[in-house]
Design a protein around this motif. Structure first.
Motif, PDB file in Angstrom:
ATOM      1  N   UNK A 151       0.856  -1.080  -0.072  1.00  0.00           N
ATOM      2  CA  UNK A 151      -0.064   0.027   0.026  1.00  0.00           C
ATOM      3  C   UNK A 151       0.963   1.401  -0.087  1.00  0.00           C
ATOM      4  N   UNK A 152       2.046   0.987   0.396  1.00  0.00           N
ATOM      5  CA  UNK A 152       2.983   2.326   0.442  1.00  0.00           C
ATOM      6  C   UNK A 152       3.592   2.622  -1.036  1.00  0.00           C
ATOM      7  N   UNK A 153       3.258   1.601  -2.020  1.00  0.00           N
ATOM      8  CA  UNK A 153       3.702   1.874  -3.441  1.00  0.00           C
ATOM      9  C   UNK A 153       3.024   3.018  -4.156  1.00  0.00           C
ATOM     10  N   UNK A 154       3.813   3.833  -5.067  1.00  0.00           N
ATOM     11  CA  UNK A 154       3.006   5.058  -5.964  1.00  0.00           C
ATOM     12  C   UNK A 154       2.205   4.023  -6.871  1.00  0.00           C
ATOM     13  N   UNK A 155       0.947   4.697  -6.863  1.00  0.00           N
ATOM     14  CA  UNK A 155      -0.097   4.004  -7.706  1.00  0.00           C
ATOM     15  C   UNK A 155       0.060   4.152  -9.118  1.00  0.00           C
TER      16      UNK A 155
END
Length: 287
Positions: free
Chosen positions: A199-203
């Protein structure tokens, strides 16, 4: 019974039989002609504007299936016409022989009613089979959901349909008991892939990588023949404390969606790992 003059009676019967034979031959020739014209028109439609395999699959113009359906309908029409010719000719011969038709038809009517009550399910199966074939609800090779069983159609008859499920078990479904049909293979299929990352990744970065993977895959063999269009990255489907899910859809040739889904997952996983994007986090309760 009237008095028979055998020379005249024999001539009348011979003429009736001759007419029956000629009518039967005309029906057979006409049926074959209709089937031949229908198949020729189908081949012409397939070749118009250079229609390729993927477009044929998209519009349901799969040649072997159309050939089988056309021939089946031609055979069905020939059988029905033959039955009518035999019935009418038989009644005419009985009339020539002087048999009283009133009591005979009355007895046949009573017997038909009794037979109809006793064979309702059989008649229902045949009528349903005729409509299944005529309406092209499914054909051999289609993956269908018939409610009680889901599997690949191996044979379609007027009374029963033969399917084989994913475990290899063969099922025989009476056509009269098929109340709904979910055809996964008709026209085209849709591949749906959910790819989860941290969830911390850049969408935007994740979507860009998956889009590049999908575009590259659609341009390479054999996947270019399995895909009807470049897979579409819909975006973020869901976010939780442990994962962010990106959804991808792809319109595929019928029955090719499972291979497309597996390949797209594998390529996306490799590309995301190479870009240093972490996978879903393991919840503390599962550690």
């Amino acid at each position: 019974m009237k008095n028979l003059s055998w020379p005249d009676t024999a001539i009348e019967i011979a003429l009736i039989v001759l007419v029956m034979v000629v009518a039967w031959r005309l029906v057979v020739v006409a049926s074959r002609r209709v089937v031949k014209v229908a198949l020729a028109r189908h081949d012409e439609n397939r070749s118009v504007n250079g229609v390729g395999g993927r477009t044929r699959a998209l519009f349901g113009l799969d040649h072997p299936r159309q050939v089988q359906r056309t021939k089946t309908l031609g055979s069905l029409l020939t059988s029905v016409a033959g039955f009518l010719i035999l019935t009418i000719g038989g009644l005419m011969i009985l009339t020539v022989l002087g048999l009283p038709m009133g009591p005979l038809l009355t007895s046949a009517g009573i017997g038909g009613v009794a037979l109809g009550f006793g064979a309702q399910s059989l008649i229902k199966d045949f009528i349903s089979g005729i409509f299944l074939i005529a309406e092209d609800q499914f054909g051999v090779g289609d993956v269908v959901d018939l409610g009680e069983v889901t599997g690949t159609v191996e044979e379609v008859q007027l009374r029963v349909t033969k399917l084989r499920d994913a475990n290899g078990q063969v099922w025989y479904m009476r056509n009269g008991e098929i109340l709904r049909v979910g055809n996964i293979s008709q026209g085209w299929s849709n591949a749906l892939v959910d790819i989860s990352v941290s969830p911390k990744a850049d969408p935007q970065q994740v979507i860009g990588i998956i889009t590049e993977v999908a575009t590259t895959m659609a341009a390479e063999e054999p996947w270019s023949n399995h895909l009807l269009e470049v897979p579409t990255v819909l975006g973020v489907e869901s976010i939780s404390g442990s994962a962010m899910t990106i959804r991808v859809t792809a319109k595929c040739v019928a029955n090719e969606q499972w291979g497309v889904q597996r390949e797209l997952r594998e390529r996306s996983k490799v590309a995301l790992d190479n870009a240093g994007i972490a996978g879903p986090q393991v919840p503390w309760t599962q550690r």
